[in-house]
Write a protein that holds these residues in place. Structure first.
Motif, mmCIF file in Angstrom:
data_model
loop_
_atom_site.group_PDB
_atom_site.id
_atom_site.type_symbol
_atom_site.label_atom_id
_atom_site.label_comp_id
_atom_site.label_asym_id
_atom_site.label_seq_id
_atom_site.Cartn_x
_atom_site.Cartn_y
_atom_site.Cartn_z
ATOM 1 N N LYS A 170 0.832 -1.208 0.000
ATOM 2 C CA LYS A 170 0.000 0.000 0.000
ATOM 3 C C LYS A 170 0.866 1.257 0.000
ATOM 4 N N THR A 171 1.934 1.231 0.795
ATOM 5 C CA THR A 171 2.832 2.390 0.876
ATOM 6 C C THR A 171 3.519 2.640 -0.454
ATOM 7 N N ALA A 172 4.013 1.571 -1.081
ATOM 8 C CA ALA A 172 4.720 1.708 -2.355
ATOM 9 C C ALA A 172 3.805 2.308 -3.424
ATOM 10 N N GLU A 173 2.562 1.904 -3.443
ATOM 11 C CA GLU A 173 1.614 2.436 -4.420
ATOM 12 C C GLU A 173 1.388 3.932 -4.189
ATOM 13 N N SER A 174 1.268 4.341 -2.932
ATOM 14 C CA SER A 174 1.069 5.766 -2.642
ATOM 15 C C SER A 174 2.301 6.583 -3.024
ATOM 16 N N LEU A 175 3.483 6.003 -2.871
ATOM 17 C CA LEU A 175 4.714 6.706 -3.241
ATOM 18 C C LEU A 175 4.778 6.922 -4.745
ATOM 19 N N ARG A 176 4.364 5.922 -5.501
ATOM 20 C CA ARG A 176 4.378 6.066 -6.959
ATOM 21 C C ARG A 176 3.405 7.154 -7.413
#
Length: 337
Positions: A320-326
């Protein structure tokens, strides 16, 4: 001192200038950019007559540089340094996500996490075989067995590996490791930095707990001066008067360093926050500030982790965090275009 050359300088005049400077015990580091060529002069330039050089037909301008770090200085190297590790690109406007456990604990743990973070879009796997710990009684890593497991991960999962090194004698053991990481405790281990300067491997250099930007860049200078141009700076939080977190993430360091140096700058929100609940927000702040990447600790069973469990995300939270960073990086990148 830097010498900015005119477009398409005469080769014979340029060779003559460099030969003359070398005769004055000055090292010349040419940087060929998209629009101009810059000569970085390293050595005792106080004896060099700026006006004499400025009078040459091939010279556009001559400037003295006050900062003691020369190779790391953006004035010497105006274009961003871009470092390639396998399919990953670090620097130059990209977003690199490095994820994995603090340390290699077992084959099952490593493979489980590696597969999960790769599926979530991580570009590199972080996991240390050797761990320098504050307490001699804490888990110190699996050592050579950890290296073997990291090589197995590369073969079976395929993520390039980032692993911590803290002594130059370990270099032969790290021959197949893709990126070497220097922890905060070793930022000013000059013997290690000199040894890393003789390699060609990318090096992630973490900021010391109480070090200034200049001290950090001078540590990078040790590696660069040795000939290794593949240095990545990592902000991991500094020691302040606040005891409730492991460190205070200095988000200001990202835009400041972007102005001072051409080297890629990434952040480590896990080490800074010390608690997994803080990591997503700190990671998003770093990316919004312009960081070239993030390094996040991920563990398949944080409550049983032998190292840094409280600050590790589960694979699900990491995804979830990685998706928000992208998404944030995409927005920032669009605004800059």
């Amino acid at each position: 001192m830097i010498v900015i050359l005119k477009n398409k300088p005469d080769p014979d005049q340029l060779e003559g200038l460099i030969s003359w400077l070398n005769a004055q015990d000055i090292d010349v580091h040419p940087t060929v950019g998209s629009s101009q060529t810059i000569l970085g002069l390293v050595g005792d330039t106080s004896r060099i007559d700026m006006n004499l050089i400025a009078a040459l037909d091939i010279v556009e301008a001559v400037k003295r540089v006050a900062e003691p770090y020369k190779n790391a200085n953006r004035k010497f190297h105006p274009d961003d340094t871009v470092i390639r590790v396998g399919d990953a690109v670090i620097g130059g406007g990209s977003l690199t996500v490095i994820a994995g456990p603090c340390a290699v604990e077992s084959e099952d743990q490593l493979m489980t996490v590696a597969k999960a973070v790769k599926e979530a879009g991580a570009n590199l796997l972080r996991a240390s075989a050797f761990k320098p710990r504050s307490s001699p009684y804490s888990f110190q890593g699996l050592g050579i067995e950890g290296i073997r497991l990291l090589m197995k991960e590369k073969e079976e999962v395929g993520l390039p590996v980032v692993s911590e090194i803290y002594d130059s004698s370990q270099l032969p053991l790290f021959a197949e490791i893709d990126v070497l990481m220097v922890g905060a405790k070793n930022m000013q281990n000059y013997a290690l930095l000199r040894a890393l300067g003789k390699t060609e491997k990318p090096v992630i250099l973490k900021r010391g707990f109480s070090n200034t930007y200049e001290e950090w860049l001078m540590s990078a200078e040790y590696i660069l001066a040795g000939g290794n141009k593949n240095v990545i700076l990592c902000e991991r939080g500094i020691r302040t008067f606040e005891p409730s977190v492991s460190g205070t993430l200095d988000v200001t360091s990202v835009p400041v360093l972007k102005g001072l140096t051409h080297l890629p700058v990434i952040i480590d929100p896990s080490s800074a926050g010390g608690k997994y609940t803080y990591v997503p927000a700190l990671a998003r702040a770093g990316v919004a500030a312009g960081a070239d990447g993030v390094m996040i600790e991920v563990h398949n069973d944080p409550t049983r982790a032998k190292c840094d469990g409280p600050q590790s995300l589960t694979p699900k939270k990491f995804a979830k965090t990685a998706e928000s960073l992208r998404r944030i990086h995409s927005i920032i990148h669009e605004e800059e275009m």
